[in-house]
Design a protein around this motif. Structure first.
Motif, mmCIF file in Angstrom:
data_model
loop_
_atom_site.group_PDB
_atom_site.id
_atom_site.type_symbol
_atom_site.label_atom_id
_atom_site.label_comp_id
_atom_site.label_asym_id
_atom_site.label_seq_id
_atom_site.Cartn_x
_atom_site.Cartn_y
_atom_site.Cartn_z
ATOM 1 N N UNK A 139 0.839 -1.188 0.000
ATOM 2 C CA UNK A 139 0.000 0.000 0.000
ATOM 3 C C UNK A 139 0.878 1.243 0.000
ATOM 4 N N UNK A 140 0.276 2.345 -0.261
ATOM 5 C CA UNK A 140 1.040 3.592 -0.237
ATOM 6 C C UNK A 140 1.270 4.018 1.206
ATOM 7 N N UNK A 178 11.896 5.234 7.248
ATOM 8 C CA UNK A 178 11.995 4.140 6.272
ATOM 9 C C UNK A 178 12.590 2.892 6.927
ATOM 10 N N UNK A 182 11.095 -0.728 7.502
ATOM 11 C CA UNK A 182 11.857 -1.889 7.027
ATOM 12 C C UNK A 182 11.968 -2.955 8.118
ATOM 13 N N UNK B 137 9.259 -9.260 -4.012
ATOM 14 C CA UNK B 137 8.654 -9.117 -2.681
ATOM 15 C C UNK B 137 7.216 -9.636 -2.667
ATOM 16 N N UNK B 138 6.460 -9.199 -3.663
ATOM 17 C CA UNK B 138 5.038 -9.525 -3.614
ATOM 18 C C UNK B 138 4.725 -10.865 -4.292
ATOM 19 N N UNK B 141 7.389 -13.471 -2.466
ATOM 20 C CA UNK B 141 7.409 -13.529 -1.008
ATOM 21 C C UNK B 141 8.749 -13.315 -0.350
ATOM 22 N N UNK B 144 11.665 -7.903 2.010
ATOM 23 C CA UNK B 144 12.336 -6.724 1.437
ATOM 24 C C UNK B 144 13.567 -6.303 2.219
ATOM 25 N N UNK B 283 -0.041 -0.730 -9.480
ATOM 26 C CA UNK B 283 -0.502 -0.069 -8.246
ATOM 27 C C UNK B 283 0.708 0.424 -7.443
ATOM 28 N N UNK B 284 0.646 1.673 -7.041
ATOM 29 C CA UNK B 284 1.797 2.277 -6.357
ATOM 30 C C UNK B 284 2.173 1.532 -5.078
ATOM 31 N N UNK B 285 1.218 0.900 -4.454
ATOM 32 C CA UNK B 285 1.511 0.168 -3.224
ATOM 33 C C UNK B 285 2.403 -1.035 -3.425
ATOM 34 N N UNK B 286 2.597 -1.444 -4.675
ATOM 35 C CA UNK B 286 3.480 -2.572 -4.958
ATOM 36 C C UNK B 286 4.899 -2.137 -5.333
ATOM 37 N N UNK B 288 7.113 0.172 -3.786
ATOM 38 C CA UNK B 288 8.137 0.661 -2.859
ATOM 39 C C UNK B 288 7.970 0.070 -1.459
ATOM 40 N N UNK B 289 8.057 -1.254 -1.345
ATOM 41 C CA UNK B 289 7.950 -1.844 0.000
ATOM 42 C C UNK B 289 9.155 -1.445 0.844
ATOM 43 N N UNK B 290 8.963 -1.239 2.120
ATOM 44 C CA UNK B 290 10.086 -0.778 2.945
ATOM 45 C C UNK B 290 11.204 -1.808 3.009
ATOM 46 N N UNK B 291 12.405 -1.350 2.753
ATOM 47 C CA UNK B 291 13.565 -2.239 2.772
ATOM 48 C C UNK B 291 14.065 -2.549 1.388
ATOM 49 N N UNK B 292 13.225 -2.347 0.385
ATOM 50 C CA UNK B 292 13.674 -2.650 -0.980
ATOM 51 C C UNK B 292 14.788 -1.710 -1.400
#
Lengths: 263, 427
Positions: A139-140, A178, A182, B137-138, B141, B144, B283-286, B288-292
């Protein structure tokens, strides 16, 4: 806030952040996905109720260095065990939230003396395929904020930059945020279920459960699931108008429950 | 300069209202949209197009890896490379590449590339991407927070497996292998050239510069927007004290060439709009997962190309929702794509001039050309491919070749030692 203080302790190859406030009997606060984002209302509410709150940050979360060397849940639990000793909070009653509550339960299962009585706010760790835990990362950032608290302004200390903050500190604040996100992802991605239900019978501590009725990450139905699985539940509270971090949405109410449960 | 015919293999028949009615082309795309008959036809047409490009004289053909999406139908680039290996005997094959962290153990990549190098007699390039967040990530699995560490360990394992001449143990953080012994060994010694496709991570620039790896910026957004990224890489190369050899750099570019500029505008509008407005509807939520991202990349404020594409697609979706009943805002227009350099368009002279400008400005010696994009029909692909190969390539192929040595190009076995085409049947 009465005597709010931050501390940095050497921890392994990095450091550990610690915040504390209030005067009185000591209680540990083990944060959730929002980390320890400075002075916030829940710490203040606990302090106002007569506690000396000590809140260490888990590796990677606000104030603590990145969690290098942590490959799996076992590593995290060992780190948490070391961390509470270093912070001098071993054996104290604990209020633990979200990912912190998951770690607290895992540690309590193998080290009974780690904590006294426990107040657990929406722990991660269970998975019901019929009513699954939502994915807080697909999600954003704006939507994630909505998922973490029912009232998005309740998490301002984590998400919002202070207006007077210099540009370089703004950048670092963004990086810290961030890294905190993480660290949460490292703990619970992709499915936050690591077999804890097989270990819960070892948790003998008196446990009080708290869950936000509007939790958009862990469905409120999980309150009953935890109550069934934990052997020594002394109370279970569904908090109206509260999201995943009920202690941010309804700080006074959760502090009052903690006072009743831990005193 | 080498021109590589790169194919993304998109699913060509997503419905026209896909951007309005569906959240994302990646990760949670509706499985019901996939028609196996279309898949059968598409795979074979796409293989035909790659083989045609090889016949036209492209220096190489290129494939890559993506998962759970309508953007690119190659979960396994090595399968496509294997299908090409015996039908394209006179060209090189760039697998750009295998998402190393998704293989358990990554030794599988070392083995399969070595197999392909054996079949082709040493015509392989091995690309090792971290992989997009949607894929790694998505869809797969991976965590990230540990993906990049796992990736680097995997690349280290593969390089050791190719270069060490004894059976060894690998005690990694994520990979524990008591006996590492890759059979077959690659034809190219010590190993096929390694190219790293990147999306803008500043730490990848540094790593490629230090390790003498090719850095390929596979951007959707053209050379004008990609210049800053490539400059960042070359700055890192200079900081190491090494020569900025353009063959250590690669870039991807959409190409639309026709006899006349007007014809190009007419021919390529629909497939370009399909690609940018449907295939990139992420979809923007896919994204930039944290840690990538590495902390350095966050600190530098660098936005990855997937992140940018997803941000723009999501903004368009939200704009559409907000104007429902009042007419949908259009997606990115073809005119914008050309103006901003996402698509290099024109007659052969115009395209050659722009490619020349791209290569010299960015200082890159390997150009991944997209002569197929979006839902382009097979006849138009052949036209675009042939026009580029016969009228544009001759104008740009000599670039850098006299001045620099391409140290990162395949070195196949010399004929007649090489044996990589079907033997004539004996009746």
């Amino acid at each position: 806030m009465s005597g709010y203080a931050t501390e940095t302790l050497a921890f392994r190859e990095g450091h550990l952040g610690l915040v504390s406030c209030g005067e009185g009997a000591r209680v540990t606060y083990l944060h959730g996905m929002l980390g320890n984002p400075g002075e916030h209302a829940f710490l203040k509410a606990l302090a106002n109720d007569g506690w000396r709150v000590v809140a260490p940050s888990l590796p990677g979360f606000t104030g603590s260095s990145e969690p290098s060397g942590l490959r799996n849940l076992h590593d995290w639990v060992v780190a948490a065990s070391e961390l509470i000793d270093l912070a001098g909070v071993t054996g104290l009653p604990v209020v633990a939230s979200s990912v912190g509550a998951m770690i607290a339960l895992e540690l309590a299962a193998i080290r009974p003396e780690a904590f006294g009585a426990m107040v657990l706010i929406a722990p991660f760790g269970l998975w019901d395929p019929e009513d699954p835990v939502a994915d807080p990362f697909a999600t954003t950032l704006t939507n994630q904020r909505r998922m973490l608290t029912a009232d998005p302004t309740a998490s301002a200390s984590f998400f919002d930059d202070a207006e007077e903050m210099p540009a370089d500190l703004l950048v670092e604040h963004g990086v810290d945020r961030y890294l905190t996100r993480t660290a949460s992802a490292q703990l619970i991605w992709p499915i936050p279920e690591f077999g804890i239900s097989d270990r819960l019978h070892l948790v003998k501590n008196p446990v009080t459960l708290v869950h936000g009725a509007k939790d958009e990450i862990i469905p409120a139905s999980y309150l009953g699931k935890w109550a069934q699985l934990l052997p020594n539940v002394i109370g279970a509270h569904l908090i109206e108008e509260a999201g995943h971090h009920a202690e941010f949405d309804r700080p006074e109410d959760v502090a009052a429950i903690a006072k009743s449960a831990l005193s | 300069m080498k021109s590589i015919f790169f194919h993304l293999m998109p699913y060509p028949e997503l419905p026209p209202d896909f951007p309005e009615e569906h959240r994302s082309v990646w990760v949670d795309i509706d499985p019901a949209l996939y028609d196996p008959e279309v898949g059968n036809r598409t795979y074979n047409e796409y293989l035909d197009e790659l083989e045609f490009a090889a016949d036209c004289g492209f220096d190489a053909v290129g494939v890559n890896e993506h998962h759970s999406n309508g953007y690119g139908l190659m979960p396994s680039p090595n399968i496509i490379a294997a299908a090409l290996s015996r039908n394209c005997p006179d060209t090189n094959i760039v697998v750009l590449g295998d998402s190393v962290a998704l293989y358990n153990p990554p030794l599988r990549v070392a083995e399969e590339i070595a197999m392909l190098d054996g079949i082709t007699g040493g015509r392989m390039v091995a690309g090792f991407p971290v992989g997009s967040p949607m894929d790694t990530i998505f869809a797969y699995g991976q965590n990230p927070a540990t993906l990049r560490e796992r990736y680097h360990e995997g690349v280290d394992l593969i390089r050791q497996a190719w270069t060490r001449d004894e059976v060894f143990s690998f005690n990694g953080k994520y990979n524990k292998l008591r006996y590492v012994n890759v059979w077959p060994r690659p034809v190219q010694q010590p190993h096929p050239p390694i190219w790293i496709p990147g999306g803008g991570s500043v730490d990848t620039w540094d790593w490629c510069a230090r390790e003498d790896l090719v850095y390929c910026y596979l951007s959707y957004f053209g050379y004008k927007a990609g210049l800053k990224t490539m400059q960042g890489f070359w700055k890192k190369v200079q900081e190491t004290g090494k020569e900025a050899n353009p063959f250590q750099g690669g870039f991807a570019q959409f190409i639309a060439v026709a006899d006349t500029e007007k014809e190009a505008w007419d021919l390529y509008r629909e497939p370009a709009e399909y690609f940018f407005n449907t295939c990139l509807h992420v979809y923007a939520g896919f994204a930039d997962p944290p840690g990538y991202k590495t902390p350095n990349t966050v600190r530098a404020g660098v936005e990855g190309m997937v992140e940018r594409a997803a941000r723009e697609a999501t903004a368009r979706s939200e704009a559409r929702k907000s104007t429902r009943g009042g007419g949908f805002p259009k997606g990115l227009s073809f005119e914008e794509m050309v103006e901003k350099g996402y698509v290099i368009l024109g007659n052969p002279t115009q395209v050659a001039e722009q490619v020349h400008e791209l290569a010299t400005t960015m200082h890159i010696g390997h150009l991944m050309t997209f002569c197929h994009f979006g839902n382009m029909n097979k006849d138009l692909v052949r036209y675009n491919t042939e026009m580029y190969a016969t009228k544009v390539m001759p104008e740009v192929s000599s670039l850098f070749e006299d001045e620099y040595e391409d140290l990162w190009w395949p070195k196949p076995l010399a004929q007649p030692a090489r044996r990589d085409v079907p033997e004539a049947s004996v009746s």
